[in-house]
Write a protein that holds these residues in place. Sequence first.
Motif, PDB file in Angstrom:
ATOM      1  N   TYR A 123       2.889   0.753   7.059  1.00 41.58           N
ATOM      2  CA  TYR A 123       1.895   1.261   6.079  1.00 41.58           C
ATOM      3  C   TYR A 123       1.526   0.170   5.306  1.00 41.58           C
ATOM      4  CZ  TYR A 123      -0.152   4.793   3.130  1.00 41.58           C
ATOM      5  OH  TYR A 123      -1.003   5.519   2.338  1.00 41.58           O
ATOM      6  N   ASP A 124       0.253  -0.082   5.601  1.00 35.40           N
ATOM      7  CA  ASP A 124      -0.385  -1.680   5.114  1.00 35.40           C
ATOM      8  C   ASP A 124      -0.971  -1.225   3.678  1.00 35.40           C
ATOM      9  OD1 ASP A 124      -1.566  -3.838   4.517  1.00 35.40           O
ATOM     10  OD2 ASP A 124      -2.848  -3.737   6.090  1.00 35.40           O
ATOM     11  N   LEU A 125      -0.261  -1.646   2.655  1.00 38.49           N
ATOM     12  CA  LEU A 125      -0.615  -1.517   1.235  1.00 38.49           C
ATOM     13  C   LEU A 125      -1.679  -2.313   0.797  1.00 38.49           C
ATOM     14  CD1 LEU A 125       2.950  -1.369  -0.922  1.00 38.49           C
ATOM     15  CD2 LEU A 125       1.539   0.386  -0.020  1.00 38.49           C
ATOM     16  N   ALA A 126      -2.203  -3.207   1.719  1.00 34.73           N
ATOM     17  CA  ALA A 126      -3.333  -4.029   1.285  1.00 34.73           C
ATOM     18  C   ALA A 126      -4.541  -3.189   1.683  1.00 34.73           C
ATOM     19  CB  ALA A 126      -3.292  -5.419   2.359  1.00 34.73           C
ATOM     20  N   VAL A 127      -4.443  -2.076   2.370  1.00 38.56           N
ATOM     21  CA  VAL A 127      -5.661  -1.236   2.655  1.00 38.56           C
ATOM     22  C   VAL A 127      -5.775   0.011   1.074  1.00 38.56           C
ATOM     23  CG1 VAL A 127      -6.456   0.705   3.927  1.00 38.56           C
ATOM     24  CG2 VAL A 127      -5.291  -1.193   5.145  1.00 38.56           C
ATOM     25  N   LEU A 128      -7.104  -0.441   0.854  1.00 36.46           N
ATOM     26  CA  LEU A 128      -6.998   0.159  -0.618  1.00 36.46           C
ATOM     27  C   LEU A 128      -7.322   1.853  -0.469  1.00 36.46           C
ATOM     28  CD1 LEU A 128      -9.702  -2.176  -2.283  1.00 36.46           C
ATOM     29  CD2 LEU A 128      -7.047  -2.129  -2.499  1.00 36.46           C
ATOM     30  N   ALA A 129      -6.793   2.461  -1.484  1.00 40.78           N
ATOM     31  CA  ALA A 129      -7.054   4.010  -1.367  1.00 40.78           C
ATOM     32  C   ALA A 129      -8.554   4.245  -1.511  1.00 40.78           C
ATOM     33  CB  ALA A 129      -6.239   4.439  -2.769  1.00 40.78           C
ATOM     34  N   PRO A 130      -8.845   5.559  -1.322  1.00 41.98           N
ATOM     35  CA  PRO A 130     -10.195   5.731  -1.234  1.00 41.98           C
ATOM     36  C   PRO A 130     -11.008   5.536  -2.481  1.00 41.98           C
ATOM     37  CG  PRO A 130      -8.868   7.667  -0.228  1.00 41.98           C
ATOM     38  CD  PRO A 130      -7.825   6.642  -0.815  1.00 41.98           C
ATOM     39  N   LEU A 165      -8.702   1.693  -5.475  1.00 43.09           N
ATOM     40  CA  LEU A 165      -7.462   1.081  -6.032  1.00 43.09           C
ATOM     41  C   LEU A 165      -6.484   0.743  -5.095  1.00 43.09           C
ATOM     42  CD1 LEU A 165      -7.744   3.230  -9.287  1.00 43.09           C
ATOM     43  CD2 LEU A 165      -8.584   0.842  -9.026  1.00 43.09           C
ATOM     44  N   ARG A 166      -5.569  -0.103  -5.579  1.00 37.22           N
ATOM     45  CA  ARG A 166      -4.251  -0.660  -4.774  1.00 37.22           C
ATOM     46  C   ARG A 166      -3.074   0.369  -4.998  1.00 37.22           C
ATOM     47  NH1 ARG A 166      -0.086  -4.083  -5.518  1.00 37.22           N
ATOM     48  NH2 ARG A 166      -0.303  -4.394  -7.527  1.00 37.22           N
ATOM     49  N   ARG A 167      -2.733   0.934  -3.873  1.00 38.69           N
ATOM     50  CA  ARG A 167      -1.551   1.741  -3.695  1.00 38.69           C
ATOM     51  C   ARG A 167       0.049   0.905  -4.096  1.00 38.69           C
ATOM     52  NH1 ARG A 167      -4.484   3.425   1.045  1.00 38.69           N
ATOM     53  NH2 ARG A 167      -4.959   5.574   0.848  1.00 38.69           N
ATOM     54  N   GLY A 168       1.143   1.588  -4.206  1.00 44.78           N
ATOM     55  CA  GLY A 168       2.222   0.735  -4.383  1.00 44.78           C
ATOM     56  C   GLY A 168       3.219   1.520  -3.824  1.00 44.78           C
ATOM     57  N   ASP A 187       6.611  -2.057  -7.354  1.00 43.11           N
ATOM     58  CA  ASP A 187       5.170  -2.666  -7.598  1.00 43.11           C
ATOM     59  C   ASP A 187       4.478  -1.039  -7.341  1.00 43.11           C
ATOM     60  OD1 ASP A 187       2.629  -3.260  -7.355  1.00 43.11           O
ATOM     61  OD2 ASP A 187       2.825  -4.509  -5.374  1.00 43.11           O
ATOM     62  N   GLY A 188       3.842  -0.579  -8.591  1.00 41.42           N
ATOM     63  CA  GLY A 188       3.287   0.692  -8.661  1.00 41.42           C
ATOM     64  C   GLY A 188       1.711   0.323  -8.310  1.00 41.42           C
ATOM     65  N   GLY A 189       1.290  -0.649  -7.504  1.00 42.97           N
ATOM     66  CA  GLY A 189      -0.042  -0.631  -7.122  1.00 42.97           C
ATOM     67  C   GLY A 189      -1.021  -0.946  -8.681  1.00 42.97           C
ATOM     68  N   ASP A 190      -2.107  -0.208  -8.443  1.00 45.41           N
ATOM     69  CA  ASP A 190      -2.949   0.016  -9.394  1.00 45.41           C
ATOM     70  C   ASP A 190      -2.745   1.325 -10.431  1.00 45.41           C
ATOM     71  OD1 ASP A 190      -4.208  -2.522  -9.260  1.00 45.41           O
ATOM     72  OD2 ASP A 190      -5.902  -1.674  -7.870  1.00 45.41           O
ATOM     73  N   ASP A 191      -1.750   2.129 -10.159  1.00 45.53           N
ATOM     74  CA  ASP A 191      -1.536   3.338 -10.883  1.00 45.53           C
ATOM     75  C   ASP A 191      -0.805   2.747 -12.262  1.00 45.53           C
ATOM     76  OD1 ASP A 191      -1.481   6.221 -10.430  1.00 45.53           O
ATOM     77  OD2 ASP A 191       0.195   6.024 -11.395  1.00 45.53           O
ATOM     78  N   PRO A 192      -1.223   3.630 -13.371  1.00 40.52           N
ATOM     79  CA  PRO A 192      -0.699   3.245 -14.608  1.00 40.52           C
ATOM     80  C   PRO A 192       0.861   3.860 -14.747  1.00 40.52           C
ATOM     81  CG  PRO A 192      -2.043   5.180 -14.911  1.00 40.52           C
ATOM     82  CD  PRO A 192      -2.227   4.746 -13.399  1.00 40.52           C
ATOM     83  N   GLU A 238      -0.039   6.619  -5.320  1.00 40.24           N
ATOM     84  CA  GLU A 238      -1.180   6.744  -5.111  1.00 40.24           C
ATOM     85  C   GLU A 238      -1.795   6.670  -6.348  1.00 40.24           C
ATOM     86  OE1 GLU A 238      -3.115   7.165  -2.501  1.00 40.24           O
ATOM     87  OE2 GLU A 238      -1.731   7.746  -1.086  1.00 40.24           O
ATOM     88  N   PRO A 239      -2.697   5.694  -6.539  1.00 37.74           N
ATOM     89  CA  PRO A 239      -3.129   5.278  -7.820  1.00 37.74           C
ATOM     90  C   PRO A 239      -4.343   6.344  -8.323  1.00 37.74           C
ATOM     91  CG  PRO A 239      -4.623   3.807  -6.074  1.00 37.74           C
ATOM     92  CD  PRO A 239      -3.215   4.836  -5.536  1.00 37.74           C
ATOM     93  N   MET A 240      -3.920   7.561  -8.703  1.00 39.17           N
ATOM     94  CA  MET A 240      -4.875   8.644  -9.181  1.00 39.17           C
ATOM     95  C   MET A 240      -5.163   8.651 -10.436  1.00 39.17           C
ATOM     96  SD  MET A 240      -3.431  11.827  -6.745  1.00 39.17           S
ATOM     97  CE  MET A 240      -2.150  12.162  -7.751  1.00 39.17           C
TER      98      MET A 240
END
Length: 396
Positions: free
Chosen positions: A11-18, A21-24, A84-89, A200-202
Amino acid sequence: MSAPELQRAEYDLAVLAPNGLRRGRSTGSCATAAVRAALYRLLAGVTLQHTEVSLPDGRHYLCVPIKAVRMVEEGMAEAEVLKDGGDDPDNTHGATIVAQVRRNEVGEVRFFAGEGVGTATMPGLRVAVGEPAINPVPRAMMRAAVAEVLDELKPGQTDAPGFDLHIGCREGRAIAPKTFNPKLGIVGGISILGTSGIVEPMSMASWIASIEVYIRVALAACAPGEALAYLPGKIGRVFVAQELGLPEKCSVQIANFLGDALDFTQQALAESGRTLPLLWLAGHPGKLAKVLDGVWDTHSSKSNMAMQGVARVAQEMNATGEGELFDPTLLQQMKEANTVEAIIELVRGRDAALSRRLWSEIETRIAALAQARVPAVSRIEVRLFDLDGRHLGALA
């Protein structure tokens, strides 16, 4: 290596969510990676720099870097993984998740709350009172990881030993007050969470903007007379796909933003001069029932939990002239419940028929409130489900 394992993909976390934003990685994935690294050190003396964590979907794995590995004492290894939570707050972003692993004599995997991970003290959670706040899916991931490591190190071994897993978080006690854990009766630290292993950075402004795009695309893609379904989360997805038979293009994940989603729907329909015959709202009442209190952004940082609204509906049902449906003791227990799921279990355990009646009433009320916000939709239907995906209301 078996055929299913050969078919796994990273599962490639470098692929951005729709939403761009970056997943974590969830705390559950981080804890599982730490367990794997600690086991390798304990059983083989190997210090891993990274490890593969199998995800619950059975088709993917995450490649997770390991921050540190060490022997704490004879017979106990410890590993650390940076969350690493990605771009989610995410309040746990940047925290250090720790796993300490040792053998036990009972032949099974046991879970313990390490420093910074909380313990459940009230009913209504996904774990029993007295248990560490490690949710079922992360537990399953860690059990699977133990089995995988044993198979990797000792293929064909049939006499599997048991292990005690102490899962902690270095910053957990400081982070916990920023979460709902104190209100949920979880004391001592954070919870180890995750249903997919991926964050998921929702909950971002850009995600709200993307929801409008998804809604407009869905309205355009669905045939005239076809219904749409809005889902706050994954609960209700099976109902929409299997029971309603709606194609995926007619289903929109709206996260916490029910009010925005309805407003976007009304705007798009008004602009095109059309109406939508039917809109389904399907999900857990912990989100959707917040509408009873006038809350349309259901993120935990923006709203209180829904227990008081649910209890108020029960109290108002008592005043309909049909007698005392909910006795004072039950009403008080509902008001004092620490989660909506606790109310679900409480009322269903007392009277299954009354439980269905309560949730049917709440479904009707949510539908009416939503209908007032989007008059271009001819009819709104609400279906509420518990965490196991069971419909709570009476069957239509």
